[in-house]
Design a protein around this motif. Structure first.
Motif, PDB file in Angstrom:
ATOM      1  N   LEU A 128      -1.508  51.598  -4.773  1.00  0.00           N
ATOM      2  CA  LEU A 128      -1.624  50.529  -5.763  1.00  0.00           C
ATOM      3  C   LEU A 128      -3.057  50.416  -6.276  1.00  0.00           C
ATOM      4  O   LEU A 128      -3.279  50.229  -7.479  1.00  0.00           O
ATOM      5  N   PHE A 129      -4.033  50.554  -5.381  1.00  0.00           N
ATOM      6  CA  PHE A 129      -5.430  50.508  -5.803  1.00  0.00           C
ATOM      7  C   PHE A 129      -5.739  51.667  -6.757  1.00  0.00           C
ATOM      8  O   PHE A 129      -6.488  51.511  -7.723  1.00  0.00           O
ATOM      9  N   GLY A 130      -5.166  52.831  -6.473  1.00  0.00           N
ATOM     10  CA  GLY A 130      -5.381  53.991  -7.348  1.00  0.00           C
ATOM     11  C   GLY A 130      -4.811  53.753  -8.732  1.00  0.00           C
ATOM     12  O   GLY A 130      -5.436  54.105  -9.741  1.00  0.00           O
ATOM     13  N   TRP A 131      -3.625  53.167  -8.809  1.00  0.00           N
ATOM     14  CA  TRP A 131      -3.027  52.845 -10.106  1.00  0.00           C
ATOM     15  C   TRP A 131      -3.904  51.854 -10.859  1.00  0.00           C
ATOM     16  O   TRP A 131      -4.134  52.011 -12.063  1.00  0.00           O
ATOM     17  N   HIS A 132      -4.390  50.847 -10.145  1.00  0.00           N
ATOM     18  CA  HIS A 132      -5.213  49.836 -10.801  1.00  0.00           C
ATOM     19  C   HIS A 132      -6.500  50.454 -11.334  1.00  0.00           C
ATOM     20  O   HIS A 132      -6.914  50.169 -12.469  1.00  0.00           O
ATOM     21  N   ALA A 133      -7.130  51.305 -10.550  1.00  0.00           N
ATOM     22  CA  ALA A 133      -8.352  51.963 -11.003  1.00  0.00           C
ATOM     23  C   ALA A 133      -8.078  52.858 -12.209  1.00  0.00           C
ATOM     24  O   ALA A 133      -8.913  52.979 -13.113  1.00  0.00           O
ATOM     25  N   ALA A 134      -6.902  53.483 -12.239  1.00  0.00           N
ATOM     26  CA  ALA A 134      -6.550  54.340 -13.378  1.00  0.00           C
ATOM     27  C   ALA A 134      -6.369  53.517 -14.647  1.00  0.00           C
ATOM     28  O   ALA A 134      -6.683  53.984 -15.752  1.00  0.00           O
ATOM     29  N   LEU A 135      -5.862  52.281 -14.512  1.00  0.00           N
ATOM     30  CA  LEU A 135      -5.662  51.431 -15.685  1.00  0.00           C
ATOM     31  C   LEU A 135      -6.971  50.930 -16.269  1.00  0.00           C
ATOM     32  O   LEU A 135      -7.058  50.646 -17.467  1.00  0.00           O
ATOM     33  N   PHE A 136      -7.994  50.800 -15.430  1.00  0.00           N
ATOM     34  CA  PHE A 136      -9.271  50.232 -15.869  1.00  0.00           C
ATOM     35  C   PHE A 136     -10.417  51.169 -15.474  1.00  0.00           C
ATOM     36  O   PHE A 136     -11.228  50.845 -14.596  1.00  0.00           O
ATOM     37  N   PRO A 137     -10.491  52.335 -16.113  1.00  0.00           N
ATOM     38  CA  PRO A 137     -11.476  53.351 -15.706  1.00  0.00           C
ATOM     39  C   PRO A 137     -12.926  52.924 -15.909  1.00  0.00           C
ATOM     40  O   PRO A 137     -13.830  53.477 -15.278  1.00  0.00           O
ATOM     41  N   THR A 138     -13.176  51.957 -16.775  1.00  0.00           N
ATOM     42  CA  THR A 138     -14.560  51.519 -17.016  1.00  0.00           C
ATOM     43  C   THR A 138     -14.956  50.343 -16.122  1.00  0.00           C
ATOM     44  O   THR A 138     -16.126  49.946 -16.105  1.00  0.00           O
ATOM     45  N   GLY A 139     -13.987  49.757 -15.418  1.00  0.00           N
ATOM     46  CA  GLY A 139     -14.283  48.577 -14.619  1.00  0.00           C
ATOM     47  C   GLY A 139     -14.242  47.294 -15.420  1.00  0.00           C
ATOM     48  O   GLY A 139     -14.578  46.222 -14.905  1.00  0.00           O
ATOM     49  N   PHE A 140     -13.810  47.399 -16.679  1.00  0.00           N
ATOM     50  CA  PHE A 140     -13.730  46.234 -17.552  1.00  0.00           C
ATOM     51  C   PHE A 140     -12.311  46.065 -18.073  1.00  0.00           C
ATOM     52  O   PHE A 140     -11.613  47.045 -18.330  1.00  0.00           O
ATOM     53  N   SER A 141     -11.902  44.817 -18.260  1.00  0.00           N
ATOM     54  CA  SER A 141     -10.702  44.472 -19.011  1.00  0.00           C
ATOM     55  C   SER A 141     -11.193  43.832 -20.296  1.00  0.00           C
ATOM     56  O   SER A 141     -11.658  42.685 -20.290  1.00  0.00           O
ATOM     57  N   GLY A 142     -11.122  44.578 -21.395  1.00  0.00           N
ATOM     58  CA  GLY A 142     -11.773  44.118 -22.621  1.00  0.00           C
ATOM     59  C   GLY A 142     -13.272  44.132 -22.412  1.00  0.00           C
ATOM     60  O   GLY A 142     -13.863  45.163 -22.086  1.00  0.00           O
ATOM     61  N   ARG A 143     -13.905  42.972 -22.520  1.00  0.00           N
ATOM     62  CA  ARG A 143     -15.344  42.875 -22.298  1.00  0.00           C
ATOM     63  C   ARG A 143     -15.684  42.166 -20.999  1.00  0.00           C
ATOM     64  O   ARG A 143     -16.838  41.824 -20.747  1.00  0.00           O
ATOM     65  N   VAL A 144     -14.658  41.950 -20.164  1.00  0.00           N
ATOM     66  CA  VAL A 144     -14.854  41.218 -18.917  1.00  0.00           C
ATOM     67  C   VAL A 144     -14.808  42.180 -17.730  1.00  0.00           C
ATOM     68  O   VAL A 144     -13.850  42.943 -17.578  1.00  0.00           O
ATOM     69  N   ARG A 145     -15.856  42.144 -16.905  1.00  0.00           N
ATOM     70  CA  ARG A 145     -15.845  42.970 -15.701  1.00  0.00           C
ATOM     71  C   ARG A 145     -14.864  42.382 -14.697  1.00  0.00           C
ATOM     72  O   ARG A 145     -14.830  41.173 -14.492  1.00  0.00           O
ATOM     73  N   ILE A 146     -14.054  43.249 -14.085  1.00  0.00           N
ATOM     74  CA  ILE A 146     -13.048  42.786 -13.125  1.00  0.00           C
ATOM     75  C   ILE A 146     -13.160  43.575 -11.829  1.00  0.00           C
ATOM     76  O   ILE A 146     -13.819  44.625 -11.767  1.00  0.00           O
ATOM     77  N   GLN A 147     -12.502  43.048 -10.799  1.00  0.00           N
ATOM     78  CA  GLN A 147     -12.368  43.775  -9.538  1.00  0.00           C
ATOM     79  C   GLN A 147     -11.411  44.947  -9.778  1.00  0.00           C
ATOM     80  O   GLN A 147     -10.253  44.725 -10.147  1.00  0.00           O
ATOM     81  N   VAL A 148     -11.875  46.164  -9.592  1.00  0.00           N
ATOM     82  CA  VAL A 148     -11.039  47.339  -9.849  1.00  0.00           C
ATOM     83  C   VAL A 148     -10.740  48.058  -8.540  1.00  0.00           C
ATOM     84  O   VAL A 148     -11.629  48.274  -7.719  1.00  0.00           O
ATOM     85  N   GLY A 149      -9.481  48.411  -8.365  1.00  0.00           N
ATOM     86  CA  GLY A 149      -9.083  49.104  -7.142  1.00  0.00           C
ATOM     87  C   GLY A 149      -9.226  48.232  -5.918  1.00  0.00           C
ATOM     88  O   GLY A 149      -9.510  48.718  -4.821  1.00  0.00           O
ATOM     89  N   ALA A 150      -9.020  46.933  -6.082  1.00  0.00           N
ATOM     90  CA  ALA A 150      -9.138  45.982  -4.970  1.00  0.00           C
ATOM     91  C   ALA A 150      -8.358  44.729  -5.331  1.00  0.00           C
ATOM     92  O   ALA A 150      -8.114  44.450  -6.503  1.00  0.00           O
ATOM     93  N   TRP A 151      -7.949  43.969  -4.305  1.00  0.00           N
ATOM     94  CA  TRP A 151      -7.280  42.707  -4.579  1.00  0.00           C
ATOM     95  C   TRP A 151      -8.253  41.752  -5.255  1.00  0.00           C
ATOM     96  O   TRP A 151      -9.468  41.813  -5.044  1.00  0.00           O
ATOM     97  N   ARG A 152      -7.732  40.852  -6.072  1.00  0.00           N
ATOM     98  CA  ARG A 152      -8.583  39.822  -6.688  1.00  0.00           C
ATOM     99  C   ARG A 152      -9.198  38.948  -5.598  1.00  0.00           C
ATOM    100  O   ARG A 152      -8.654  38.814  -4.494  1.00  0.00           O
ATOM    101  N   ASN A 153     -10.339  38.330  -5.916  1.00  0.00           N
ATOM    102  CA  ASN A 153     -10.994  37.481  -4.919  1.00  0.00           C
ATOM    103  C   ASN A 153     -11.029  36.001  -5.311  1.00  0.00           C
ATOM    104  O   ASN A 153     -11.545  35.170  -4.560  1.00  0.00           O
ATOM    105  N   ASP A 154     -10.508  35.675  -6.491  1.00  0.00           N
ATOM    106  CA  ASP A 154     -10.463  34.292  -6.972  1.00  0.00           C
ATOM    107  C   ASP A 154     -11.845  33.640  -7.039  1.00  0.00           C
ATOM    108  O   ASP A 154     -11.990  32.427  -6.873  1.00  0.00           O
ATOM    109  N   ALA A 155     -12.876  34.460  -7.294  1.00  0.00           N
ATOM    110  CA  ALA A 155     -14.227  33.915  -7.381  1.00  0.00           C
ATOM    111  C   ALA A 155     -14.348  32.883  -8.496  1.00  0.00           C
ATOM    112  O   ALA A 155     -15.149  31.951  -8.403  1.00  0.00           O
TER     113      ALA A 155
END
Length: 403
Positions: A128-155
């Motif tokens: 699942l982490f691999g799929w998530h990293a493949a969806l967001f290869p830049t580490g961004f969703s649009g212009r927002v940096r997100i947790q990639v290849g890891a569970w969300r942390n609710d920061a």
């Protein structure tokens, strides 16, 4: 859109004391399940009559639909040519000229193909982490940096799905807290990888709903949940190839090793797209998801809607099959007509469902050639009878294929 906002206390499905003990009225789902199994058997029988090359083309079209529409549901538009080329490269299907690689497109394609082509492999956290990293290869969703290849942390606060203007947002869903995700996802994965207790199609519907409910990532949860649902459907089709469910009657139709037999489609190939059907019914899909999140653990309404959508998806494959047969008949008719690589590539593009009519300018754009070269290519095919000129003139002149 996700946002942090204080809300009155609600009881979401994951907050109920019996979570996640899913319940449903099995008796009310007997006929919907039988309808889907019959439709799958009918489609498998029709596909068994095709040659291997035609089945590969059908798979290419279905997977292209799946990748395009699973992204479109989330408001992301992918380039059709880039998607087709990415899938064709991975499947080894010849479609002529290939579009340049696009890492965003390749990421979605990799996820969908891994879920369907390697459905028998265990679903794991790392996968699942691999799929998530493949969806967001830049580490961004649009212009927002997100947790990639890891569970969300609710920061930034609880994971919520909201809509509406600032100050008047409507909360459609709130996910379980991030601290609970390791235990929650472990329970889900253990259940998913175990043999289904009942009909495997029910397993697929529950898998989709369960992972959406967990919403384990900062973004991409819908696409990953649909991929997991497709993975479960591929497993269901592999099981159905062994024979009909207990108490069911096998459908009429041919059997073939590559088609999965009369009781299932070949799980290594795809002949329909559930995401494409979900996209057509997008509002209803989201309404059903929201209702399930606010309801009890009796998810009979969700499963009923899931099976109805799946039935329409399988039945809709008839139009895809018609397109594949039309394409095969076209090339069979013109098999002895010499063509250059540009002509073959543009005609294939048109046969695969090109938007609008074929014009000189569109030919030049598809073939990546000059307008003069496009005009010569078109003129040659007009002379041979492969193309016919439509009404109009000048730069707007359109052309149609002669089948």
């Amino acid at each position: 859109m996700f946002a942090e906002k204080a809300q009155p206390r609600r009881t979401w499905i994951w907050q109920r004391p019996d979570w996640p003990q899913w319940r449903f009225d099995a008796a009310s789902l007997v006929e919907p399940l039988a309808q889907v199994h019959r439709a799958q058997g009918h489609l498998a029988g029709r596909m068994a009559e095709l040659g291997l090359a035609q089945r590969d083309q059908a798979t290419l079209q279905a997977l292209t639909q799946e990748v395009i529409t699973t992204s479109a549901i989330e408001g992301e538009a992918l380039n059709l040519d880039a998607v087709r080329s990415s899938i064709a490269r991975r499947l080894g299907v010849d479609i002529g000229a290939l579009a340049p690689a696009d890492r965003h497109v390749d990421g979605v394609v990799d996820m969908v193909l891994d879920a369907t082509q390697h459905h028998a492999q265990s679903l794991t956290t790392e996968r699942l982490f691999g799929w998530h990293a493949a969806l967001f290869p830049t580490g961004f969703s649009g212009r927002v940096r997100i947790q990639v290849g890891a569970w969300r942390n609710d920061a930034a606060g609880p994971m919520q799905v909201v809509s509406g203007p600032v100050g008047r947002e409507k909360v459609h869903f709130q996910a379980p807290p991030a601290a609970a995700l390791p235990a929650e996802t472990a329970a889900f994965l253990q259940w998913f990888n175990a043999a289904p207790a009942g009909d495997a199609l029910i397993h697929a519907g529950l898998a989709h709903l369960w992972l959406v409910t967990l919403h384990p990532f900062d973004d991409g949860n819908g696409r990953i949940s649909r991929a997991v649902g497709d993975m479960a459907l591929a497993r269901a089709e592999a099981l159905s190839a062994a024979g009909p469910p207990q108490g069911a009657r096998a459908p009429q139709g041919g059997s073939d090793p590559r088609s999965g037999g009369a009781w299932g489609l070949d799980p290594a190939q795809r002949f329909y797209s559930l995401s494409a059907q979900i996209q057509r019914e997008r509002k209803q899909y989201y309404d059903q998801l929201e209702a399930a999140q606010r309801g009890p653990l009796d998810v009979t309404p969700w499963l009923s809607g899931f099976l109805a959508c799946l039935l329409r998806a399988v039945q809709g494959a008839d139009s895809l099959l018609a397109g594949v047969l039309d394409k095969a008949q076209f090339w069979q008719r013109w098999a002895g007509t010499p063509m250059n690589h540009r002509q073959a590539a543009v005609l294939n593009h048109a046969l695969d469902g090109m938007e609008g009519i074929l014009t000189n300018a569109k030919w030049a754009a598809i073939a990546k050639c000059s307008a003069d070269t496009a005009l010569r290519d078109i003129g040659d095919l007009l002379a041979r009878g492969v193309l016919q000129r439509l009404e109009g003139g000048g730069r707007s002149t359109g052309y149609a294929l002669v089948s």
